[in-house]
Scaffold this active site. Sequence first.
Site, PDB file in Angstrom:
ATOM      1  N   GLN A  34       0.829  -1.193   0.000  1.00 27.84           N
ATOM      2  CA  GLN A  34       0.000   0.000   0.000  1.00 27.84           C
ATOM      3  C   GLN A  34       0.868   1.250   0.000  1.00 27.84           C
ATOM      4  OE1 GLN A  34      -3.199  -0.976   2.647  1.00 27.84           O
ATOM      5  NE2 GLN A  34      -4.217   0.969   2.289  1.00 27.84           N
ATOM      6  N   SER A  76       4.489  -5.758   3.029  1.00 25.80           N
ATOM      7  CA  SER A  76       3.169  -5.763   3.669  1.00 25.80           C
ATOM      8  C   SER A  76       2.160  -6.517   2.799  1.00 25.80           C
ATOM      9  CB  SER A  76       2.724  -4.325   3.962  1.00 25.80           C
ATOM     10  OG  SER A  76       1.594  -4.307   4.788  1.00 25.80           O
ATOM     11  N   LEU A  77       1.177  -5.828   2.206  1.00 20.47           N
ATOM     12  CA  LEU A  77       0.227  -6.491   1.304  1.00 20.47           C
ATOM     13  C   LEU A  77       0.953  -7.285   0.222  1.00 20.47           C
ATOM     14  CD1 LEU A  77      -1.160  -5.929  -1.777  1.00 20.47           C
ATOM     15  CD2 LEU A  77      -2.473  -7.094  -0.021  1.00 20.47           C
ATOM     16  N   ARG A 110      -8.686  -9.144   4.090  1.00 20.99           N
ATOM     17  CA  ARG A 110      -7.626  -8.467   4.846  1.00 20.99           C
ATOM     18  C   ARG A 110      -7.839  -6.962   4.833  1.00 20.99           C
ATOM     19  NH1 ARG A 110      -2.317  -6.155   3.903  1.00 20.99           N
ATOM     20  NH2 ARG A 110      -0.779  -6.796   5.493  1.00 20.99           N
ATOM     21  N   HIS A 125       0.652  -2.504  11.181  1.00 17.58           N
ATOM     22  CA  HIS A 125       1.827  -3.158  11.767  1.00 17.58           C
ATOM     23  C   HIS A 125       2.096  -2.702  13.203  1.00 17.58           C
ATOM     24  CE1 HIS A 125       2.357  -4.963   7.905  1.00 17.58           C
ATOM     25  NE2 HIS A 125       2.349  -3.767   7.340  1.00 17.58           N
ATOM     26  N   GLN A 149       1.462 -10.828  10.588  1.00 16.15           N
ATOM     27  CA  GLN A 149       2.114  -9.728   9.879  1.00 16.15           C
ATOM     28  C   GLN A 149       1.467  -8.371  10.150  1.00 16.15           C
ATOM     29  OE1 GLN A 149       1.063  -8.666   6.077  1.00 16.15           O
ATOM     30  NE2 GLN A 149       3.035  -9.057   5.135  1.00 16.15           N
TER      31      GLN A 149
END
Length: 308
Positions: free
Chosen positions: A15, A99-100, A124, A209, A258
Amino acid sequence: MALDVDSVGILFPGQGAQNIGMGRWLCENYPQARALYDTASEVLGYDLVTLSQEGPEDKLNATEFCQPALFVVGMAAAEVVLSQRPELADKIKAAAGLSLGEYTAVCFAGGIQFQDAVRLVQRRGEAMQAASDAVQSGMASILGLDLETVQAVCDECRQGDEVLQPANLLCPGNIAISGHISAIDRVEPAAQEAGAMKTVRLSVAGAFHTSLMQSAVAKLGEALESIEIQDTRIPVYSNVDAAPHQSAAEIKNLLSRQVVNPVLWEASIRKMMDDGIAGFLEAGTGRVLQGTLKRIHRKLPTEGFGDG
């Protein structure tokens, strides 16, 4: 420019890389890319092509829409580049994503089927959006400070029960912090006083996170249990521990953890290099990851594919 190395790591952005027009070049020039978009649109229940290429921007930036859009453009770019340059197939020895992007990496590596992965990243994104809506939180990049100084500034600026911590350890001099907006408002001027070149508020919905995403973990866990995850054909380096994984059980556990753990991006890249990866291909939109690679190792062979 072809990557003239024998061992390539493929990387997928997360992202922040999204932009109006993403995927247009792929869809207009490669039928297999358009087919992936059409399949994803059926799964999602809306026209992902139009959203990605025309917006509106505020909708594309929303977590629940942004994450599927970035996942699909990454998968489309990877499929097209391998069809155009089949010699890369044997050279790609590892995968990682920011991340993603780690979900894209797992799907590329054969751990999750495409349609299942589209559903998973949709859920998600919805779970992370809901967690973000529950509290005023966000993220900011701090440029020009080392981790020890960033941690000290966060500790200094945090008040009461606030969350404020390093969240994305991207590369030397580029660390994203995450937490309550009230704390970020204080840390930005404090970071500049500590010597930061600048701070940049990130276009994300909340404090990704960190523990503020804890409510998303259960929903994400349910989504992970609802699909089949297989051992991957190449190692996927996890954001959580910067280590390579191929076991389905390990990958499922790490994907769930995560969202509340810092992203160890620089450590992941360095571990991939230690393990023999000699060059990197960024698949998707934007060139954010190539920028981090140049800060980690200035002469590292890198290439991007997906924007034409």
